[in-house]
Design an enzyme around this catalytic site. Sequence first.
Site, PDB file in Angstrom:
ATOM      1  CE1 TYR A 123       4.318 -33.505-131.927  1.00  0.00           C
ATOM      2  CE2 TYR A 123       2.072 -33.474-132.741  1.00  0.00           C
ATOM      3  CZ  TYR A 123       3.133 -32.828-132.138  1.00  0.00           C
ATOM      4  OH  TYR A 123       3.002 -31.516-131.732  1.00  0.00           O
TER       5      TYR A 123
ATOM      6  CG  LEU B 214      17.222 -32.084-116.123  1.00  0.00           C
ATOM      7  CD1 LEU B 214      18.588 -31.870-116.790  1.00  0.00           C
ATOM      8  CD2 LEU B 214      16.178 -31.215-116.837  1.00  0.00           C
TER       9      LEU B 214
ATOM     10  CG  ASP C 189      17.515 -36.853-125.730  1.00  0.00           C
ATOM     11  OD1 ASP C 189      16.385 -37.044-125.246  1.00  0.00           O
ATOM     12  OD2 ASP C 189      17.851 -37.221-126.870  1.00  0.00           O
TER      13      ASP C 189
ATOM     14  CE1 TYR D 225       4.536 -40.034-113.416  1.00  0.00           C
ATOM     15  CE2 TYR D 225       5.471 -38.937-111.503  1.00  0.00           C
ATOM     16  CZ  TYR D 225       5.568 -39.879-112.503  1.00  0.00           C
ATOM     17  OH  TYR D 225       6.678 -40.670-112.589  1.00  0.00           O
TER      18      TYR D 225
ATOM     19  CD  GLN E 114       0.285 -43.714-108.895  1.00  0.00           C
ATOM     20  OE1 GLN E 114      -0.055 -43.730-110.076  1.00  0.00           O
ATOM     21  NE2 GLN E 114       1.207 -44.503-108.404  1.00  0.00           N
TER      22      GLN E 114
ATOM     23  CE  LYS F 218      13.896 -45.367-127.432  1.00  0.00           C
ATOM     24  NZ  LYS F 218      15.320 -45.586-127.737  1.00  0.00           N
TER      25      LYS F 218
ATOM     26  N   GLY G 235      15.669 -27.517-132.739  1.00  0.00           N
ATOM     27  CA  GLY G 235      15.890 -26.171-132.203  1.00  0.00           C
ATOM     28  C   GLY G 235      17.141 -25.565-132.811  1.00  0.00           C
TER      29      GLY G 235
ATOM     30  CG  LEU H 168       7.084 -25.782-124.888  1.00  0.00           C
ATOM     31  CD1 LEU H 168       6.751 -25.626-123.414  1.00  0.00           C
ATOM     32  CD2 LEU H 168       7.454 -24.430-125.476  1.00  0.00           C
TER      33      LEU H 168
HETATM   34  P1  NAD Z   1      10.142 -26.997-132.436  1.00  0.00           P
HETATM   35  O1  NAD Z   1      10.510 -28.236-133.197  1.00  0.00           O
HETATM   36  O2  NAD Z   1      10.575 -25.690-132.972  1.00  0.00           O
HETATM   37  O3  NAD Z   1      10.637 -27.082-130.933  1.00  0.00           O
HETATM   38  C1  NAD Z   1      10.840 -28.290-130.249  1.00  0.00           C
HETATM   39  C2  NAD Z   1      12.129 -28.157-129.460  1.00  0.00           C
HETATM   40  O4  NAD Z   1      12.311 -29.363-128.695  1.00  0.00           O
HETATM   41  C3  NAD Z   1      13.347 -28.023-130.361  1.00  0.00           C
HETATM   42  O5  NAD Z   1      14.187 -27.007-129.874  1.00  0.00           O
HETATM   43  C4  NAD Z   1      14.024 -29.384-130.266  1.00  0.00           C
HETATM   44  O6  NAD Z   1      15.410 -29.339-130.510  1.00  0.00           O
HETATM   45  C5  NAD Z   1      13.665 -29.781-128.848  1.00  0.00           C
HETATM   46  N1  NAD Z   1      13.691 -31.235-128.631  1.00  0.00           N
HETATM   47  C6  NAD Z   1      13.134 -32.204-129.383  1.00  0.00           C
HETATM   48  N2  NAD Z   1      13.363 -33.412-128.853  1.00  0.00           N
HETATM   49  C7  NAD Z   1      14.084 -33.199-127.714  1.00  0.00           C
HETATM   50  C8  NAD Z   1      14.640 -34.052-126.727  1.00  0.00           C
HETATM   51  N3  NAD Z   1      14.504 -35.394-126.814  1.00  0.00           N
HETATM   52  N4  NAD Z   1      15.310 -33.508-125.704  1.00  0.00           N
HETATM   53  C9  NAD Z   1      15.472 -32.158-125.616  1.00  0.00           C
HETATM   54  N5  NAD Z   1      14.981 -31.292-126.530  1.00  0.00           N
HETATM   55  C10 NAD Z   1      14.293 -31.817-127.566  1.00  0.00           C
HETATM   56  O7  NAD Z   1       8.551 -27.038-132.285  1.00  0.00           O
HETATM   57  P2  NAD Z   1       7.567 -25.978-131.635  1.00  0.00           P
HETATM   58  O8  NAD Z   1       6.587 -25.591-132.662  1.00  0.00           O
HETATM   59  O9  NAD Z   1       8.317 -24.925-130.918  1.00  0.00           O
HETATM   60  O10 NAD Z   1       6.800 -26.906-130.593  1.00  0.00           O
HETATM   61  C11 NAD Z   1       7.084 -26.869-129.205  1.00  0.00           C
HETATM   62  C12 NAD Z   1       6.134 -27.804-128.471  1.00  0.00           C
HETATM   63  O11 NAD Z   1       4.787 -27.405-128.697  1.00  0.00           O
HETATM   64  C13 NAD Z   1       6.237 -29.267-128.925  1.00  0.00           C
HETATM   65  O12 NAD Z   1       6.107 -30.098-127.804  1.00  0.00           O
HETATM   66  C14 NAD Z   1       5.056 -29.442-129.833  1.00  0.00           C
HETATM   67  O13 NAD Z   1       4.587 -30.767-129.855  1.00  0.00           O
HETATM   68  C15 NAD Z   1       4.040 -28.490-129.210  1.00  0.00           C
HETATM   69  N6  NAD Z   1       3.058 -28.032-130.202  1.00  0.00           N
HETATM   70  C16 NAD Z   1       3.395 -27.075-131.126  1.00  0.00           C
HETATM   71  C17 NAD Z   1       2.458 -26.680-132.062  1.00  0.00           C
HETATM   72  C18 NAD Z   1       2.742 -25.600-133.077  1.00  0.00           C
HETATM   73  O14 NAD Z   1       1.879 -25.313-133.905  1.00  0.00           O
HETATM   74  N7  NAD Z   1       3.876 -24.941-133.065  1.00  0.00           N
HETATM   75  C19 NAD Z   1       1.183 -27.272-132.079  1.00  0.00           C
HETATM   76  C20 NAD Z   1       0.913 -28.270-131.150  1.00  0.00           C
HETATM   77  C21 NAD Z   1       1.841 -28.631-130.197  1.00  0.00           C
END
Ligand code: NAD
Length: 332
Positions: free
Chosen positions: A149, A67, A62, A163, A166, A95, A42, A77
């Site tokens: 992933y 939290l 994280d 969840y 259950q 993780k 991000g 997300l």
């Molecule tokens: P992105 O990488 O821009 O956003 C992910 C965000 O999560 C980032 O800001 C990152 O810093 C944060 N992050 C990662 N690990 C973290 C942690 N352990 N703790 C706290 N924050 C954490 O990706 P995106 O495209 O915005 O995707 C967002 C979500 O949507 C993800 O879960 C992704 O798997 C899902 N998704 C996105 C797409 C797509 O095409 N964009 C497709 C399928 C699924």
Amino acid sequence: MSIAERRRVLVTGGAGFLGSHLCDRLLKEGNEVLCIDNFVTGSKANIEHLLFDPNFELLRHDVTFPLYVEVDAIFNLACPASPIHYQHDPVQTTKTSVLGAINLLGLAKRLKCPIFQASTSEVYGDPDVHPQHEEYWGNVNPVGPRACYDEGKRCAETLFFDYHRQHGLEIKVARIFNTYGPRMLPNDGRVVSNFVVQALKGEPITIYGDGEQTRSFCYVDDLIEGFIRLMNSDASFTGPVNLGNSTEFSIAELAALVLELTGSRSRIVRLPLPQDDPRRRKPDGTRAAERLGWSAKTPLTDGLRATISYFDSRMSATSVRTIKAATVGVRE
Ligand code: NAD
Ligand code: UDP
């Protein structure tokens, strides 16, 4: 209760590409937003316009750690989404999906609030059913480079449904298909941002494999509308539901379109196809249409124009780091 009536909404991964657009939308609808992010992919730039909004709060955290906050709804997300990023630290990726789900589901259980999971079309793996409908269980290599992933997201879905069964939690599971738009990172490594940045810089367009593999590209605004409709849907509707655009393009077609819309003279180069790269992907949108009245509306040409314009102004404002690492170096 609809999200429009809720006060405080937690968005994990809120400084990412999709998360920042979701924060914008939730604030616009009058909610307070608590955005948490560890900034692994991000960017503060994605949310800097929100930092002085009294209804917006940012917390560096994280999700693999518990939290303790008070909110009325959770959108989970947090997780790197680009193959080069999630494969960079695969253990942390698993993780993030699994421990992140456990921590946030625990939070939702204590707060008795609805929780949304950003799942993915990757749960279908390299699919042998086309288009992919939600009843299809998928074809995932559990020991390959994408498994951190794919299997992490699959396990997160399992946790969400357990969840729900259950503990009676209200869950909303969206399977997101390839989404693109402004605020993707220029070095993100995903195909749309790669091709657009390469074209604008006059660098070679990197097609992996023969370019005949397909994806269906959803514009970000359409997807966020789908998120809101899903969160506002009847409490009994858990998903999973596919959210994506149903128009399928080959990667070679995408490259040609980007070249046409940018007017770029970049040449095309072929690089090896990454292991386990899905050959075809397109959502069956029947469930989303029936249950949410939702389908993606933005044609690829319109969404690409907006994305090109974003990267163009970003690149003229700042010197953009080379995306070579995202395309060639990291894969060497
Ligand atoms: P992105 O990488 O821009 O956003 C992910 C965000 O999560 C980032 O800001 C990152 O810093 C944060 N992050 C990662 N690990 C973290 C942690 N352990 N703790 C706290 N924050 C954490 O990706 P995106 O495209 O915005 O995707 C967002 C979500 O949507 C993800 O879960 C992704 O798997 C899902 N998704 C996105 C797409 C797509 O095409 N964009 C497709 C399928 C699924
Ligand atoms: N791809 C490509 N060139 C690039 C980046 C990606 O040809 O510079 C291909 C990639 O091999 C895949 C498709 O584009 O077949 C979509 O890749 P992306 O990483 O965007 O998403 P995913 O594979 O997760 O759908």
